[in-house]
Design a protein around this motif. Structure first.
Motif, PDB file in Angstrom:
ATOM      1  N   LEU A 164      -5.354  -1.597  -7.770  1.00  0.00           N
ATOM      2  CA  LEU A 164      -5.086  -2.179  -6.731  1.00  0.00           C
ATOM      3  C   LEU A 164      -4.277  -3.489  -6.900  1.00  0.00           C
ATOM      4  N   TRP A 165      -4.542  -4.219  -7.959  1.00  0.00           N
ATOM      5  CA  TRP A 165      -3.925  -5.537  -8.342  1.00  0.00           C
ATOM      6  C   TRP A 165      -2.233  -5.042  -8.739  1.00  0.00           C
ATOM      7  N   ILE A 166      -1.970  -3.832  -9.326  1.00  0.00           N
ATOM      8  CA  ILE A 166      -0.650  -3.447  -9.490  1.00  0.00           C
ATOM      9  C   ILE A 166      -0.045  -3.056  -8.280  1.00  0.00           C
ATOM     10  N   GLU A 167      -0.519  -2.553  -7.391  1.00  0.00           N
ATOM     11  CA  GLU A 167      -0.043  -1.992  -6.019  1.00  0.00           C
ATOM     12  C   GLU A 167       0.063  -3.304  -4.911  1.00  0.00           C
ATOM     13  N   GLY A 168      -0.466  -4.543  -5.453  1.00  0.00           N
ATOM     14  CA  GLY A 168      -0.412  -5.628  -4.689  1.00  0.00           C
ATOM     15  C   GLY A 168      -1.326  -5.336  -3.586  1.00  0.00           C
ATOM     16  N   LYS A 169      -2.418  -4.789  -3.510  1.00  0.00           N
ATOM     17  CA  LYS A 169      -3.502  -4.441  -2.288  1.00  0.00           C
ATOM     18  C   LYS A 169      -4.621  -5.503  -2.352  1.00  0.00           C
ATOM     19  N   GLU A 170      -5.248  -5.524  -1.103  1.00  0.00           N
ATOM     20  CA  GLU A 170      -6.450  -6.302  -1.025  1.00  0.00           C
ATOM     21  C   GLU A 170      -7.358  -5.917  -2.287  1.00  0.00           C
ATOM     22  N   ASN A 171      -8.060  -6.926  -2.693  1.00  0.00           N
ATOM     23  CA  ASN A 171      -9.359  -6.749  -3.429  1.00  0.00           C
ATOM     24  C   ASN A 171      -8.947  -6.243  -5.061  1.00  0.00           C
ATOM     25  N   GLY A 172      -7.320  -6.428  -5.055  1.00  0.00           N
ATOM     26  CA  GLY A 172      -6.870  -6.264  -6.441  1.00  0.00           C
ATOM     27  C   GLY A 172      -7.452  -7.274  -7.459  1.00  0.00           C
ATOM     28  N   ARG A 173      -7.378  -6.882  -8.562  1.00  0.00           N
ATOM     29  CA  ARG A 173      -7.508  -8.066  -9.750  1.00  0.00           C
ATOM     30  C   ARG A 173      -7.097  -7.284 -11.083  1.00  0.00           C
TER      31      ARG A 173
END
Length: 544
Positions: A453-462
């Protein structure tokens, strides 16, 4: 010879030439269903009328069927199962063309295999055939058949005579495509192939299966998923063998992107709808699943999304030893990288022990963790106990594995002394070692999902350290089996409030077979003790 006669002869020769060409084409189509699909099959998509051609006109909803690689694979697999007289199962995301594939397969046999009969069944007859409904199965058949070149259609075929309600007849060969619906499924005579469409939603499916047992040797169960409480799910998870199971996921469609998926998912008010109908998640509405399928999907995509991810130099193989007819499963893991599972069908535990060692060496791992209780005791005997029948050859053979650490594991014992980030110990958190290692894998997959999710720039990404992640293999049957099993097992708490993992007896009551692939992966999370090498064990045995 006058000019008109010459022209007539030329015309006759042209007709003969074309007839000869079509005879060759017909042979090619009959011999290769993929060749036929690529050249002569059309499909229908009314959504295309929203788009325009370069000249400004609207696009036609009728387009040539362009098979994706996965669709090509499935067509061939259907053919193998039908020719072997075995049943099969296709689990699918919505809008992946599974019904068109089975209809196209049936039409190919109708055209080119004399006497072949395919019957389509669904929970309602209107889903099989209904006038002016392009979504019915027979409408799809007619769309494909009406766009066949006349030279490929049966001799003597007449639409008015041979195309009837839920029945398409080949007058030249006697081949038939028929249909049934509701409680009448399976009672309409014998068939070469019976296709049950949307099988997970068929009421009284067990009664339908019983009726089908006298109808055909080959039933193709096709459906999107509908939880675990149905015959389709039981067949998928505990009855059918891997070669009988096919999967069409939306990611197999080269037209669908992550952006498409995000928009589609956002359109549903209930997230379980997306999970079951598109992500093929049988447990979307099941409470207490230890590892959500969404996390597994992220782990399958991680390697392609994270170029910095590298395997560790050291590695460990988890070996789940099969009992009776069950296969043994070995899964190598090198740090964050899980390699495709390997399976062995031979029941002798001595051979399984050597095979596990060979797997570790071949995959560059330096440890082998195996389940020691039960049938695993035979592997323990080979690797760790004295055997008076040992020969010098065994000791010599053991030198090949001199660098390996071999760890017998009993997952029923107490947890390790691990300290978790919240300050608790594994002894305080878990009922046994099995729960601890499942939680370690769960934690790695949760971090993996957050990292994706972090790579995709989405919410809850870390972002997480790469060594804390887990990249799962996919695309082959054994890897897909592993990924599926990971998201089937539930967790709970015992009478002391400690986390425990669902027992195999409880899984069986839910219609789920023993998750041997998942258990093999879990064994790779067992911390290696200060274990002697396998060579030391074997050579000690020989000297004794």
């Amino acid at each position: 010879m006058d000019w008109s006669a010459i022209q007539q002869q030329k015309a006759k020769r042209e007709v003969e030439r074309q007839a000869g060409g079509w005879a060759i084409e017909r042979k090619k189509c009959a011999a290769d269903i993929l060749y036929w699909f690529d050249r002569h099959v059309w499909t229908y998509d009314p959504r295309l009328t929203r788009e325009r051609n370069p000249d400004g006109t609207r696009k036609s909803p009728y387009v040539p069927f362009r098979l994706w690689p996965k669709q090509r694979e499935i067509l061939l697999q259907i053919g193998e199962l039908v020719d072997a007289g075995e049943e099969g199962l296709i689990e699918k995301s919505r809008d992946t063309g599974a019904t068109y594939l089975t209809a196209g397969f049936a039409l190919h046999r109708w055209l080119f295999v004399p006497g072949f009969k395919t019957t389509f069944g669904s929970r309602k007859v209107d889903y099989v055939d209904k006038k002016d409904n392009p979504d019915s199965i027979f409408a799809k058949l007619r769309i494909m058949a009406r766009r066949q070149p006349p030279e490929l259609m049966p001799e003597g075929f007449n639409w008015a005579q041979h195309d009837n309600y839920m029945r398409l007849v080949n007058p030249a060969t006697g081949s038939v495509i028929s249909g049934e619906g509701g409680e009448d499924m399976g009672r309409g005579g014998r068939s070469s192939l019976y296709v049950v469409d949307e099988a997970a939603f068929v009421p009284n499916a067990d009664a339908v299966e019983k009726a089908l047992s006298g109808n055909t040797d080959c039933v193709m169960w096709v459906s999107s998923v509908n939880g675990m409480g149905n015959l389709f799910a039981r067949k998928r998870h505990s009855i059918m063998k891997p070669h009988q199971i096919m999967r069409l996921h939306w990611r197999d469609d080269p037209r669908k992107t992550e952006e498409w998926a995000a928009a589609k998912q956002a359109s549903f008010s209930d997230p379980t709808t997306w999970a079951s109908e598109y992500d093929i998640d049988y447990t979307a509405s099941v409470e207490g699943i230890c590892i959500p399928a969404l996390w597994v999907e992220s782990a399958k995509r991680l390697a392609a999304m994270e170029p910095r991810l590298k395997p560790s130099n050291a590695g460990v193989v988890g070996l789940d030893v099969g009992a009776g007819k069950a296969k043994s499963v070995a899964i190598p893991r090198k740090g964050p990288i899980v390699l495709p599972p390997k399976v062995r069908g031979h029941p002798d535990t001595t051979g399984t022990a050597w095979w596990g060692l060979e797997t570790a060496v071949e995959t560059g791992c330096d440890a082998l963790n195996f389940d020691a209780p039960g049938v695993g005791a035979g592997v323990s005997s080979t690797l760790m106990h004295r055997d008076d029948n040992e020969t010098a050859a065994d000791a010599e053979r053991a030198k090949r594995f001199a660098h390996l650490a071999v760890v017998p594991v009993n997952t029923g014992i107490s947890p390790s002394e691990r300290l978790w980030p919240d300050g608790r110990t594994s002894e305080e958190m878990f009922g046994n070692l099995k729960a601890e290692i499942w939680w370690l894998c769960r934690t790695a997959l949760q971090r993996t999902h957050e990292h994706v999710l972090w790579i995709e720039g989405k919410e809850n990404g870390r972002e997480h350290p790469l060594t804390d992640l887990l990249a799962l293999p996919s695309g082959d049957r054994e890897s897909d089996q592993l990924c599926l099993q990971l998201s089937l097992v539930k967790w709970g708490r015992n009478d002391k409030g400690k986390i425990v993992i669902e027992r195999k007896e409880a899984l069986a009551k839910r219609g789920i077979a023993s998750p041997d692939h998942a258990d093999a992966l879990m064994l790779t999370f067992v911390d290696p003790p200060a274990a002697p090498s396998v060579a030391m064990f074997l050579m000690k045995r020989h000297r004794s």
